[in-house]
Design a protein around this motif. Structure first.
Motif, PDB file in Angstrom:
ATOM      1  N   THR A  77       0.819  -1.212   0.000  1.00 14.53           N
ATOM      2  CA  THR A  77       0.000   0.000   0.000  1.00 14.53           C
ATOM      3  C   THR A  77       0.854   1.263   0.000  1.00 14.53           C
ATOM      4  O   THR A  77       1.667   1.461   0.903  1.00 14.53           O
ATOM      5  CB  THR A  77      -0.934   0.027   1.228  1.00 14.53           C
ATOM      6  N   LEU A  78       0.623   2.091  -1.022  1.00 19.48           N
ATOM      7  CA  LEU A  78       1.320   3.372  -1.176  1.00 19.48           C
ATOM      8  C   LEU A  78       0.295   4.474  -1.376  1.00 19.48           C
ATOM      9  O   LEU A  78      -0.306   4.565  -2.438  1.00 19.48           O
ATOM     10  CB  LEU A  78       2.176   3.352  -2.453  1.00 19.48           C
ATOM     11  N   PRO A  79       0.061   5.313  -0.400  1.00 14.50           N
ATOM     12  CA  PRO A  79      -0.840   6.440  -0.662  1.00 14.50           C
ATOM     13  C   PRO A  79      -0.077   7.544  -1.401  1.00 14.50           C
ATOM     14  O   PRO A  79       0.975   7.987  -0.956  1.00 14.50           O
ATOM     15  CB  PRO A  79      -1.259   6.889   0.738  1.00 14.50           C
ATOM     16  N   LEU A  80      -0.581   7.931  -2.524  1.00 10.30           N
ATOM     17  CA  LEU A  80       0.010   9.019  -3.305  1.00 10.30           C
ATOM     18  C   LEU A  80      -0.828  10.261  -3.036  1.00 10.30           C
ATOM     19  O   LEU A  80      -1.998  10.320  -3.415  1.00 10.30           O
ATOM     20  CB  LEU A  80       0.004   8.676  -4.796  1.00 10.30           C
ATOM     21  N   PRO A  81      -0.250  11.254  -2.358  1.00  8.76           N
ATOM     22  CA  PRO A  81      -1.059  12.419  -1.980  1.00  8.76           C
ATOM     23  C   PRO A  81      -1.508  13.237  -3.178  1.00  8.76           C
ATOM     24  O   PRO A  81      -0.779  13.387  -4.153  1.00  8.76           O
ATOM     25  CB  PRO A  81      -0.123  13.227  -1.079  1.00  8.76           C
ATOM     26  N   GLY A  82      -2.716  13.739  -3.082  1.00  8.53           N
ATOM     27  CA  GLY A  82      -3.210  14.671  -4.085  1.00  8.53           C
ATOM     28  C   GLY A  82      -2.737  16.065  -3.732  1.00  8.53           C
ATOM     29  O   GLY A  82      -2.596  16.407  -2.561  1.00  8.53           O
ATOM     30  N   ARG A  83      -2.453  16.868  -4.720  1.00 10.96           N
ATOM     31  CA  ARG A  83      -2.013  18.239  -4.506  1.00 10.96           C
ATOM     32  C   ARG A  83      -2.849  19.158  -5.381  1.00 10.96           C
ATOM     33  O   ARG A  83      -3.323  18.746  -6.450  1.00 10.96           O
ATOM     34  CB  ARG A  83      -0.538  18.400  -4.881  1.00 10.96           C
ATOM     35  N   PRO A  84      -3.018  20.407  -4.943  1.00 15.48           N
ATOM     36  CA  PRO A  84      -3.734  21.349  -5.807  1.00 15.48           C
ATOM     37  C   PRO A  84      -3.027  21.461  -7.158  1.00 15.48           C
ATOM     38  O   PRO A  84      -1.809  21.492  -7.223  1.00 15.48           O
ATOM     39  CB  PRO A  84      -3.662  22.672  -5.039  1.00 15.48           C
ATOM     40  N   GLY A  85      -3.788  21.466  -8.190  1.00 12.17           N
ATOM     41  CA  GLY A  85      -3.223  21.561  -9.539  1.00 12.17           C
ATOM     42  C   GLY A  85      -4.220  22.228 -10.452  1.00 12.17           C
ATOM     43  O   GLY A  85      -4.941  23.141 -10.050  1.00 12.17           O
ATOM     44  N   ASN A  86      -4.302  21.723 -11.680  1.00 10.71           N
ATOM     45  CA  ASN A  86      -5.203  22.332 -12.654  1.00 10.71           C
ATOM     46  C   ASN A  86      -6.634  21.824 -12.537  1.00 10.71           C
ATOM     47  O   ASN A  86      -7.504  22.258 -13.271  1.00 10.71           O
ATOM     48  CB  ASN A  86      -4.666  22.124 -14.073  1.00 10.71           C
ATOM     49  N   ASN A  87      -6.874  20.896 -11.632  1.00 11.56           N
ATOM     50  CA  ASN A  87      -8.210  20.332 -11.385  1.00 11.56           C
ATOM     51  C   ASN A  87      -8.823  19.622 -12.581  1.00 11.56           C
ATOM     52  O   ASN A  87     -10.037  19.438 -12.635  1.00 11.56           O
ATOM     53  CB  ASN A  87      -9.172  21.402 -10.846  1.00 11.56           C
ATOM     54  N   GLN A  88      -8.014  19.194 -13.527  1.00 14.42           N
ATOM     55  CA  GLN A  88      -8.548  18.392 -14.630  1.00 14.42           C
ATOM     56  C   GLN A  88      -8.804  16.963 -14.184  1.00 14.42           C
ATOM     57  O   GLN A  88      -9.570  16.259 -14.818  1.00 14.42           O
ATOM     58  CB  GLN A  88      -7.592  18.418 -15.825  1.00 14.42           C
ATOM     59  N   VAL A  89      -8.181  16.525 -13.131  1.00 14.22           N
ATOM     60  CA  VAL A  89      -8.311  15.205 -12.516  1.00 14.22           C
ATOM     61  C   VAL A  89      -8.314  14.048 -13.530  1.00 14.22           C
ATOM     62  O   VAL A  89      -9.028  13.065 -13.352  1.00 14.22           O
ATOM     63  CB  VAL A  89      -9.529  15.132 -11.548  1.00 14.22           C
ATOM     64  N   ASP A  90      -7.488  14.170 -14.567  1.00  4.29           N
ATOM     65  CA  ASP A  90      -7.424  13.119 -15.587  1.00  4.29           C
ATOM     66  C   ASP A  90      -7.079  11.757 -14.986  1.00  4.29           C
ATOM     67  O   ASP A  90      -7.740  10.758 -15.272  1.00  4.29           O
ATOM     68  CB  ASP A  90      -6.388  13.473 -16.669  1.00  4.29           C
ATOM     69  N   SER A  91      -6.034  11.718 -14.158  1.00  6.69           N
ATOM     70  CA  SER A  91      -5.631  10.443 -13.563  1.00  6.69           C
ATOM     71  C   SER A  91      -6.728   9.876 -12.676  1.00  6.69           C
ATOM     72  O   SER A  91      -6.991   8.674 -12.691  1.00  6.69           O
ATOM     73  CB  SER A  91      -4.354  10.623 -12.736  1.00  6.69           C
ATOM     74  N   LEU A  92      -7.373  10.731 -11.900  1.00  5.44           N
ATOM     75  CA  LEU A  92      -8.435  10.255 -11.007  1.00  5.44           C
ATOM     76  C   LEU A  92      -9.619   9.719 -11.801  1.00  5.44           C
ATOM     77  O   LEU A  92     -10.203   8.689 -11.440  1.00  5.44           O
ATOM     78  CB  LEU A  92      -8.872  11.378 -10.062  1.00  5.44           C
ATOM     79  N   GLN A  93      -9.967  10.394 -12.872  1.00  9.90           N
ATOM     80  CA  GLN A  93     -11.052   9.889 -13.726  1.00  9.90           C
ATOM     81  C   GLN A  93     -10.671   8.532 -14.314  1.00  9.90           C
ATOM     82  O   GLN A  93     -11.512   7.624 -14.381  1.00  9.90           O
ATOM     83  CB  GLN A  93     -11.348  10.882 -14.848  1.00  9.90           C
ATOM     84  N   ASN A  94      -9.412   8.394 -14.718  1.00 14.20           N
ATOM     85  CA  ASN A  94      -8.963   7.109 -15.255  1.00 14.20           C
ATOM     86  C   ASN A  94      -9.089   6.008 -14.208  1.00 14.20           C
ATOM     87  O   ASN A  94      -9.536   4.898 -14.507  1.00 14.20           O
ATOM     88  CB  ASN A  94      -7.517   7.204 -15.735  1.00 14.20           C
ATOM     89  N   ILE A  95      -8.699   6.306 -12.970  1.00  6.46           N
ATOM     90  CA  ILE A  95      -8.753   5.302 -11.906  1.00  6.46           C
ATOM     91  C   ILE A  95     -10.188   4.867 -11.636  1.00  6.46           C
ATOM     92  O   ILE A  95     -10.449   3.693 -11.382  1.00  6.46           O
ATOM     93  CB  ILE A  95      -8.062   5.839 -10.633  1.00  6.46           C
TER      94      ILE A  95
END
Length: 131
Positions: A77-95
């Motif tokens: 288990t590796l939690p990868l922290p989210g950081r403020p960015g451009n809010n396109q959330v491409d990776s999150l949508q893919n997941i």
């Protein structure tokens, strides 16, 4: 006139082009994060997660912070922290569509990288987020 291009469409076809990996290379493939992996991740200020949507369209999105920004919770288990960015959330949508991911960890000045692959999920647990 265009030149004909041959393509490879099977594992057997790949092995017809590429020889088998060396035994040492095969030994580097683990099903868990060992001490070397944990140490490498602790030193890494840069991680490049890769993901793909349901149609297989791939994306890679570099993430960086001071070394240790990714903390190993356990051997899987590796939690990868989210950081403020451009809010396109491409990776999150893919997941959401396809949980299969790859992570590439880099340490400046080192001539090796660490690749981790597995399944991702998006967590909103306050205890995990507080880290």
């Amino acid at each position: 006139m265009s030149a004909a291009t041959e393509t490879v469409g099977s594992h057997q076809g790949l092995r017809a082009v590429y020889r088998q990996p060396a035994a040492r290379a095969a030994q580097k493939v683990l099903d868990h994060l060992d001490e070397h992996c944990r140490n490498f991740i602790a030193l890494s200020p840069l991680c490049v997660p890769s993901s793909a949507n349901a149609e297989g369209q791939a994306d890679a999105s570099p993430r960086g912070d001071p070394p240790g920004f990714v903390q190993v919770l356990d051997e899987r288990t590796l939690p990868l922290p989210g950081r403020p960015g451009n809010n396109q959330v491409d990776s999150l949508q893919n997941i959401v569509e396809n949980p299969g991911v790859g992570l590439l960890f880099l340490v400046p000045g080192m001539h090796e990288t660490l690749r981790v692959k597995g399944k991702a999920r998006i967590a909103t647990d306050p205890g995990l987020l507080s880290r």
